[in-house]
Design an enzyme around this catalytic site. Structure first.
Site, PDB file in Angstrom:
ATOM      1  N   GLN A 285       0.071 -14.262  -9.181  1.00  0.00           N
ATOM      2  CA  GLN A 285      -0.432 -13.765  -7.904  1.00  0.00           C
ATOM      3  C   GLN A 285      -0.616 -14.890  -6.891  1.00  0.00           C
ATOM      4  O   GLN A 285      -0.459 -14.686  -5.688  1.00  0.00           O
ATOM      5  CB  GLN A 285      -1.740 -13.005  -8.109  1.00  0.00           C
ATOM      6  N   HIS A 288       2.201 -15.479  -4.339  1.00  0.00           N
ATOM      7  CA  HIS A 288       2.405 -14.668  -3.137  1.00  0.00           C
ATOM      8  C   HIS A 288       2.143 -15.435  -1.851  1.00  0.00           C
ATOM      9  O   HIS A 288       2.875 -15.284  -0.871  1.00  0.00           O
ATOM     10  CB  HIS A 288       1.472 -13.451  -3.161  1.00  0.00           C
ATOM     11  N   GLU A 354      -8.898  -6.614  -6.435  1.00  0.00           N
ATOM     12  CA  GLU A 354      -7.694  -5.791  -6.218  1.00  0.00           C
ATOM     13  C   GLU A 354      -7.034  -5.505  -7.567  1.00  0.00           C
ATOM     14  O   GLU A 354      -6.787  -4.360  -7.925  1.00  0.00           O
ATOM     15  CB  GLU A 354      -6.719  -6.543  -5.302  1.00  0.00           C
ATOM     16  N   HIS A 355      -6.730  -6.558  -8.317  1.00  0.00           N
ATOM     17  CA  HIS A 355      -6.189  -6.429  -9.672  1.00  0.00           C
ATOM     18  C   HIS A 355      -7.182  -7.054 -10.642  1.00  0.00           C
ATOM     19  O   HIS A 355      -7.591  -8.201 -10.443  1.00  0.00           O
ATOM     20  CB  HIS A 355      -4.871  -7.194  -9.830  1.00  0.00           C
ATOM     21  N   ASP A 388       3.039  -4.428 -10.393  1.00  0.00           N
ATOM     22  CA  ASP A 388       3.728  -4.764  -9.149  1.00  0.00           C
ATOM     23  C   ASP A 388       5.070  -4.054  -9.034  1.00  0.00           C
ATOM     24  O   ASP A 388       5.530  -3.772  -7.921  1.00  0.00           O
ATOM     25  CB  ASP A 388       3.949  -6.274  -9.056  1.00  0.00           C
ATOM     26  N   HIS A 447     -27.446  30.349  16.528  1.00  0.00           N
ATOM     27  CA  HIS A 447     -26.654  30.409  15.297  1.00  0.00           C
ATOM     28  C   HIS A 447     -26.930  31.728  14.564  1.00  0.00           C
ATOM     29  O   HIS A 447     -26.001  32.419  14.117  1.00  0.00           O
ATOM     30  CB  HIS A 447     -27.006  29.232  14.378  1.00  0.00           C
TER      31      HIS A 447
END
Length: 459
Positions: A285, A288, A354-355, A388, A447
């Protein structure tokens, strides 16, 4: 400093340590202690993104053209990708890559098709029925990042759940590439064509999100006219901090999936974990982006030491070594030492990754106790890389701790739950007294009168 893949790697890899052992921290304390990007980055991005959004809203295609030149080095008259370019990209796609994309699509479709919730009808009495119907949004804008890597997998992850939801109008945007004549990368175009998406734009970053949210009107008439870009109902897709900031700023004008920003991985591991695998997954990761986050939570100081040694060697050997080493050395990455798995689980929930990979003796049992994560990967043979590309799950996931309250991209992202109330006269009359009582309690007598009017003289 942002390093390119060809830049020299820093001399030292600094994978910092946060030691929580012996500390009794509240949730707020844990959130403050875990590694994060330095404060101020989001505020800096927000000011820039606000200017971009304003420019796109005010000047449309002219602003997009200027931004393409500024950020991408591309001279652009109109961002729409010609249909011929999409077909040519698919025709020229490497057969092995096409086969991989087709398998990824097949698995993602099976999982997405199973996610669609059923409509519900509840009979609350004779003639009293309340229903909940799931209806797809009319139009979506899907963002696929570019920059340091090429992400045809993100085309799959965005498009497949939208199709499964029944969305009829899909627009896709990806940054223009100078090396490919100002169009997005051909593999991105090929993936879009493979999925039947023909409305594709060469627009990157925050400007793509702004164009989707507010639309771009058509300009001119005749041969010199430029076709417009219709606004969408929902914007999805991952991206850098500018993309995620833009999504946050347009939320309310359009729906968004989540703030899927720069990637992050957390690994919860004990002494049984294999250091080489832990290091490989952290690096996967970090590859990236220089700002990617890689965090190890462990109760084993020996494992932490072994992982550090593996990181140094593996980071040196990998292709994007400089990028990886910068990411691993940043304030957003490091090892968090905990007393035991109990504290490790609490720290992981505070981090809300996230992961999140679980590499412990009872990985499935530990995974079942996690409350906050975009996606959880259980055991040695479920790495994030699987998710992924080819697990069938979706890799567009919440980042920066937002997994504590938001979900990854899925079919329901593109659906709305519409409630339908269908009461007969007798069914309404049965509850009319309750309505009158409650409307009086709230000092909203009209109402109640709207109900009693249906039963009085002349009704």
């Amino acid at each position: 400093m942002t390093l390119t893949p060809d830049s020299p790697a820093p001399a030292d890899l600094t994978f910092r340590t946060v030691d929580l052992r012996g500390r009794r921290l509240t949730l707020a304390g844990l959130r403050a202690a875990v590694p994060r990007a330095r404060p101020g980055t989001t505020a800096d991005a927000e000011e820039k993104v606000l200017n971009i959004i304003a420019a796109v809203r005010e000047r449309g295609f002219a602003a997009l053209s200027e931004l393409a030149l500024t950020f991408d080095g591309v001279v652009q008259t109109h961002p729409r990708v010609p249909a011929g370019a999409l077909k040519a990209a698919l025709a020229g796609l490497d057969p092995a890559v096409r086969a991989a994309l087709e398998e990824s699509i097949r698995r993602a479709r099976r999982f997405a098709d199973a996610q669609r919730p059923a409509n519900t009808d509840v009979e609350l009495g004779d003639g009293a029925v309340v229903s909940q119907n799931w209806v797809p949004v009319a139009r979506v804008g899907l963002y696929v990042p570019g920059g340091l890597a090429v992400y045809p997998s993100s085309v799959v992850m965005n498009v497949v759940p939208a199709l499964a939801a029944g969305v009829e109008s899909i627009a896709l945007a990806s940054p223009p590439q100078k090396d490919f004549g100002g169009l997005p990368h051909p593999t991105i175009l090929a993936a879009a064509c493979l999925l039947g998406v023909d409305e594709v734009y060469a627009i990157g970053g925050a400007q793509a999100i702004a164009a989707f949210a507010y639309g771009i009107p058509a300009t001119g008439t005749g041969a010199g006219s430029l076709a417009g870009l219709d606004p969408v109902d929902v914007v999805t897709g991952p991206g850098n901090i500018f993309v995620s900031t833009a999504k946050r700023l347009v939320k309310g004008v359009v729906g968004i999936d989540s703030e899927a920003g720069t990637t992050e991985i957390a690994i919860l591991a004990d002494a049984t974990a294999r250091p080489a695998l832990v290091a490989a997954d952290l690096i996967s990761q970090a590859e990236h982006d220089p700002k990617a986050a890689s965090v190890l939570f462990t109760d084993s100081a020996e494992l932490a030491a072994a992982v550090r040694e593996e990181l140094d060697g593996q980071a040196t050997a990998t292709k994007h070594s400089a990028r990886v080493r910068e990411a691993l050395s940043g304030p957003q990455s490091g090892v968090v030492l905990v007393d035991d798995l109990e504290q490790g689980i609490a720290a992981c929930d505070a981090y809300a990754a996230e992961h999140l990979e679980i590499m412990t003796a009872d990985a499935a049992g530990v995974a079942a106790r996690i409350r906050n994560a975009g996606a959880i990967f259980v055991g040695d043979y479920s790495p994030v890389s699987l998710g992924d590309y080819c697990a069938g799950s979706n890799h567009v996931l919440p980042t920066g701790g937002t997994a504590a309250f938001s979900s990854g991209l899925n079919v329901t992202t593109f659906l709305r739950a519409i409630q339908v109330v269908n009461y007969s006269r007798a069914a309404l009359e049965q509850v009319s007294g309750h309505i009158v009582s409650l409307s009086g309690a709230e000092d909203l007598p009209a109402h109640g009168e709207a109900v009693t009017a249906r039963f009085g003289a002349g009704a």
